[in-house]
Design an enzyme around this catalytic site. Structure first.
Site, PDB file in Angstrom:
ATOM      1  N   ILE A  46     -16.975  -6.621 -12.408  1.00 42.66           N
ATOM      2  CA  ILE A  46     -17.372  -5.707 -13.484  1.00 42.66           C
ATOM      3  C   ILE A  46     -16.246  -5.653 -14.513  1.00 42.66           C
ATOM      4  O   ILE A  46     -15.067  -5.658 -14.146  1.00 42.66           O
ATOM      5  CB  ILE A  46     -17.627  -4.290 -12.912  1.00 42.66           C
ATOM      6  CG1 ILE A  46     -18.633  -4.329 -11.744  1.00 42.66           C
ATOM      7  CG2 ILE A  46     -18.106  -3.337 -14.012  1.00 42.66           C
ATOM      8  CD1 ILE A  46     -20.020  -4.826 -12.072  1.00 42.66           C
ATOM      9  N   THR A  51     -13.819  -4.094 -16.166  1.00 41.44           N
ATOM     10  CA  THR A  51     -13.011  -2.863 -16.148  1.00 41.44           C
ATOM     11  C   THR A  51     -11.542  -3.266 -16.205  1.00 41.44           C
ATOM     12  O   THR A  51     -11.204  -4.436 -15.990  1.00 41.44           O
ATOM     13  CB  THR A  51     -13.230  -2.058 -14.849  1.00 41.44           C
ATOM     14  OG1 THR A  51     -12.601  -2.769 -13.768  1.00 41.44           O
ATOM     15  CG2 THR A  51     -14.695  -1.840 -14.535  1.00 41.44           C
ATOM     16  N   ASN A  75     -14.930   6.399  -5.068  1.00 45.48           N
ATOM     17  CA  ASN A  75     -14.836   5.206  -5.913  1.00 45.48           C
ATOM     18  C   ASN A  75     -13.413   4.684  -6.094  1.00 45.48           C
ATOM     19  O   ASN A  75     -13.223   3.502  -6.365  1.00 45.48           O
ATOM     20  CB  ASN A  75     -15.460   5.549  -7.281  1.00 45.48           C
ATOM     21  CG  ASN A  75     -15.070   4.559  -8.364  1.00 45.48           C
ATOM     22  OD1 ASN A  75     -15.646   3.472  -8.453  1.00 45.48           O
ATOM     23  ND2 ASN A  75     -14.061   4.908  -9.171  1.00 45.48           N
ATOM     24  N   LYS A 121     -13.085  -3.392   2.010  1.00 45.70           N
ATOM     25  CA  LYS A 121     -14.470  -3.230   1.517  1.00 45.70           C
ATOM     26  C   LYS A 121     -15.491  -3.463   2.632  1.00 45.70           C
ATOM     27  O   LYS A 121     -16.521  -2.779   2.692  1.00 45.70           O
ATOM     28  CB  LYS A 121     -14.723  -4.157   0.328  1.00 45.70           C
ATOM     29  CG  LYS A 121     -13.897  -3.804  -0.914  1.00 45.70           C
ATOM     30  CD  LYS A 121     -14.166  -2.394  -1.424  1.00 45.70           C
ATOM     31  CE  LYS A 121     -13.453  -2.094  -2.727  1.00 45.70           C
ATOM     32  NZ  LYS A 121     -13.674  -0.718  -3.190  1.00 45.70           N
ATOM     33  N   TYR A 166      -8.111  -6.446   0.498  1.00 44.21           N
ATOM     34  CA  TYR A 166      -9.237  -5.894  -0.282  1.00 44.21           C
ATOM     35  C   TYR A 166     -10.561  -6.196   0.440  1.00 44.21           C
ATOM     36  O   TYR A 166     -11.415  -5.314   0.596  1.00 44.21           O
ATOM     37  CB  TYR A 166      -9.213  -6.514  -1.688  1.00 44.21           C
ATOM     38  CG  TYR A 166     -10.193  -5.910  -2.662  1.00 44.21           C
ATOM     39  CD1 TYR A 166      -9.790  -4.898  -3.536  1.00 44.21           C
ATOM     40  CD2 TYR A 166     -11.518  -6.343  -2.730  1.00 44.21           C
ATOM     41  CE1 TYR A 166     -10.680  -4.338  -4.444  1.00 44.21           C
ATOM     42  CE2 TYR A 166     -12.412  -5.789  -3.632  1.00 44.21           C
ATOM     43  CZ  TYR A 166     -11.990  -4.795  -4.489  1.00 44.21           C
ATOM     44  OH  TYR A 166     -12.882  -4.248  -5.382  1.00 44.21           O
ATOM     45  N   ASP A 194      -8.403  11.800 -10.057  1.00 43.94           N
ATOM     46  CA  ASP A 194      -7.736  10.512 -10.267  1.00 43.94           C
ATOM     47  C   ASP A 194      -6.254  10.662  -9.930  1.00 43.94           C
ATOM     48  O   ASP A 194      -5.684  11.756 -10.056  1.00 43.94           O
ATOM     49  CB  ASP A 194      -7.891  10.040 -11.724  1.00 43.94           C
ATOM     50  CG  ASP A 194      -7.771   8.530 -11.863  1.00 43.94           C
ATOM     51  OD1 ASP A 194      -8.813   7.842 -11.932  1.00 43.94           O
ATOM     52  OD2 ASP A 194      -6.621   8.026 -11.873  1.00 43.94           O
TER      53      ASP A 194
HETATM   54  P1  NAI Z   1     -10.164   0.824 -12.577  1.00 42.96           P
HETATM   55  O1  NAI Z   1      -8.784   0.314 -12.331  1.00 42.96           O
HETATM   56  O2  NAI Z   1     -10.759   0.698 -13.922  1.00 42.96           O
HETATM   57  O3  NAI Z   1     -10.268   2.345 -12.136  1.00 42.96           O
HETATM   58  C1  NAI Z   1      -9.800   2.795 -10.907  1.00 42.96           C
HETATM   59  C2  NAI Z   1      -9.334   4.235 -11.045  1.00 42.96           C
HETATM   60  O4  NAI Z   1      -8.887   4.656  -9.753  1.00 42.96           O
HETATM   61  C3  NAI Z   1      -8.138   4.384 -12.004  1.00 42.96           C
HETATM   62  O5  NAI Z   1      -8.373   5.449 -12.907  1.00 42.96           O
HETATM   63  C4  NAI Z   1      -6.973   4.673 -11.070  1.00 42.96           C
HETATM   64  O6  NAI Z   1      -5.983   5.522 -11.652  1.00 42.96           O
HETATM   65  C5  NAI Z   1      -7.667   5.347  -9.905  1.00 42.96           C
HETATM   66  N1  NAI Z   1      -6.899   5.272  -8.679  1.00 42.96           N
HETATM   67  C6  NAI Z   1      -6.184   4.229  -8.192  1.00 42.96           C
HETATM   68  N2  NAI Z   1      -5.581   4.560  -7.054  1.00 42.96           N
HETATM   69  C7  NAI Z   1      -5.928   5.840  -6.781  1.00 42.96           C
HETATM   70  C8  NAI Z   1      -5.614   6.754  -5.744  1.00 42.96           C
HETATM   71  N3  NAI Z   1      -4.775   6.413  -4.755  1.00 42.96           N
HETATM   72  N4  NAI Z   1      -6.152   7.992  -5.787  1.00 42.96           N
HETATM   73  C9  NAI Z   1      -6.961   8.354  -6.814  1.00 42.96           C
HETATM   74  N5  NAI Z   1      -7.273   7.542  -7.838  1.00 42.96           N
HETATM   75  C10 NAI Z   1      -6.771   6.299  -7.820  1.00 42.96           C
HETATM   76  O7  NAI Z   1     -11.052   0.086 -11.458  1.00 42.96           O
HETATM   77  P2  NAI Z   1     -12.626  -0.181 -11.363  1.00 42.96           P
HETATM   78  O8  NAI Z   1     -12.852  -1.601 -11.614  1.00 42.96           O
HETATM   79  O9  NAI Z   1     -13.377   0.828 -12.111  1.00 42.96           O
HETATM   80  O10 NAI Z   1     -12.828   0.034  -9.794  1.00 42.96           O
HETATM   81  C11 NAI Z   1     -13.426   1.184  -9.245  1.00 42.96           C
HETATM   82  C12 NAI Z   1     -13.908   0.859  -7.845  1.00 42.96           C
HETATM   83  O11 NAI Z   1     -14.880  -0.174  -7.899  1.00 42.96           O
HETATM   84  C13 NAI Z   1     -12.819   0.374  -6.890  1.00 42.96           C
HETATM   85  O12 NAI Z   1     -13.037   0.887  -5.609  1.00 42.96           O
HETATM   86  C14 NAI Z   1     -13.013  -1.131  -6.905  1.00 42.96           C
HETATM   87  O13 NAI Z   1     -12.547  -1.743  -5.720  1.00 42.96           O
HETATM   88  C15 NAI Z   1     -14.530  -1.196  -7.010  1.00 42.96           C
HETATM   89  N6  NAI Z   1     -15.034  -2.463  -7.477  1.00 42.96           N
HETATM   90  C16 NAI Z   1     -14.662  -2.940  -8.707  1.00 42.96           C
HETATM   91  C17 NAI Z   1     -15.125  -4.160  -9.132  1.00 42.96           C
HETATM   92  C18 NAI Z   1     -14.766  -4.734 -10.456  1.00 42.96           C
HETATM   93  O14 NAI Z   1     -15.053  -5.916 -10.654  1.00 42.96           O
HETATM   94  N7  NAI Z   1     -14.179  -3.992 -11.385  1.00 42.96           N
HETATM   95  C19 NAI Z   1     -16.006  -4.965  -8.274  1.00 42.96           C
HETATM   96  C20 NAI Z   1     -16.348  -4.351  -7.030  1.00 42.96           C
HETATM   97  C21 NAI Z   1     -15.864  -3.144  -6.657  1.00 42.96           C
END
Ligand code: NAI
Length: 252
Positions: free
Chosen positions: A191, A193, A92, A162, A158, A39
């Protein structure tokens, strides 16, 4: 929860300290995999890894910016050195980024989102392929989105990233099938989050819920479940696929 039989395997989850990535780390560990949590926030990654360790799982953590290809390559080398090899990589890590119409989107906002959500997934996938093809194969799961299939207002970077992840997954799946590397994409709906909850007010959340057949947001664990299945040998004939986990969002 189903045990997907990942004992003896090593997994990497990028963005594994929060939300969907954290749920994936737990699901893979529960099925027996050793998990390396990467992370941007190294302290949060270590917190996630040590929580898994207290449940008896073998883990590792690293502060990695996936938008930095040298950092990604170095972290992958470390995992291979410490665990012998890597079998499962979940690309992810992602950000929401600037919200503006395409006509108003800034250069810096565009670059920031593309660098994490597209370049970062590519760098992770490339490092994974290089580690896996010399070691007899493996499986990569890239986190796309429903917005890898359709548009969404005020999120052009975004949406572009994607869609790119889905295309890149399909191309790489063909290129590396002969190396024994399966590569698939998962497309979550909205989701529950921090990424979603921190950027939206109550009205926006209510609207988003109404766009899913179940009239709710998904839970991170509901995405992690399909990731664990894709990571397992039960999905041995699955590559180049895009799996929506979207409560019916795309079905309308
Ligand atoms: P989140 O914000 O809860 O977690 C994302 C994590 O990625 C965080 O711990 C953050 O510190 C880390 N991160 C951010 N930039 C980074 C980088 N440059 N290098 C390493 N780590 C990094 O987000 P969530 O919702 O869990 O999203 C995870 C994935 O799922 C993302 O790719 C997001 O686009 C995708 N996604 C999320 C959706 C949602 O509704 N939450 C829907 C569809 C896809």
């Amino acid at each position: 929860m189903i045990n997907y039989g990942l004992g003896g395997k090593t997994a990497v989850v990028t963005g594994g300290a929060s939300g969907i990535g954290l749920a994936c780390a737990h699901a893979l560990a529960r099925s027996g995999a050793a998990v390396s949590v990467w992370d941007l926030n190294g302290d949060a990654a270590e917190e996630a890894a040590s929580a898994l360790r207290t449940h008896g799982h073998r883990t590792h953590s690293a502060a990695v910016d996936v938008g930095d290809s040298a950092a990604v390559d170095a972290a992958m080398d470390t995992v291979v050195r410490e665990f012998g090899r890597v079998h499962i990589v979940v690309g992810n890590a992602g950000i929401g980024g600037e919200q503006a119409s395409s006509g108003d989107y800034s250069d810096s906002g565009w670059r920031a989102v593309i660098n994490v959500n597209l370049n970062g997934v590519f760098y992770t996938q490339r490092a994974a392929i290089r580690a896996m093809r010399t070691a007899g194969g493996g499986t990569i799961i890239n986190m796309a989105s429903i917005l890898g299939q359709v548009g969404f207002m005020n999120a052009s970077a975004y949406v572009a990233a994607k869609h790119g992840v889905v295309g890149m997954t399909q191309a790489a799946a063909w290129e590396h099938a002969a190396d024994g590397v399966r590569i698939n994409a998962v497309g979550p709906g909205f989701i529950r989050t921090p990424l979603v909850e921190q950027s939206l007010d109550d009205d926006a959340l209510a609207f988003l819920k109404s766009q899913h057949a179940f009239q709710r947001l998904g839970e991170p664990q509901e995405v992690a479940e399909i990731v664990a299945w894709l990571a397992s040998d039960a999905a041995s004939f699955v590559t180049g696929a895009y799996y929506p986990v979207d409560g019916g969002y795309l079905a309308r």
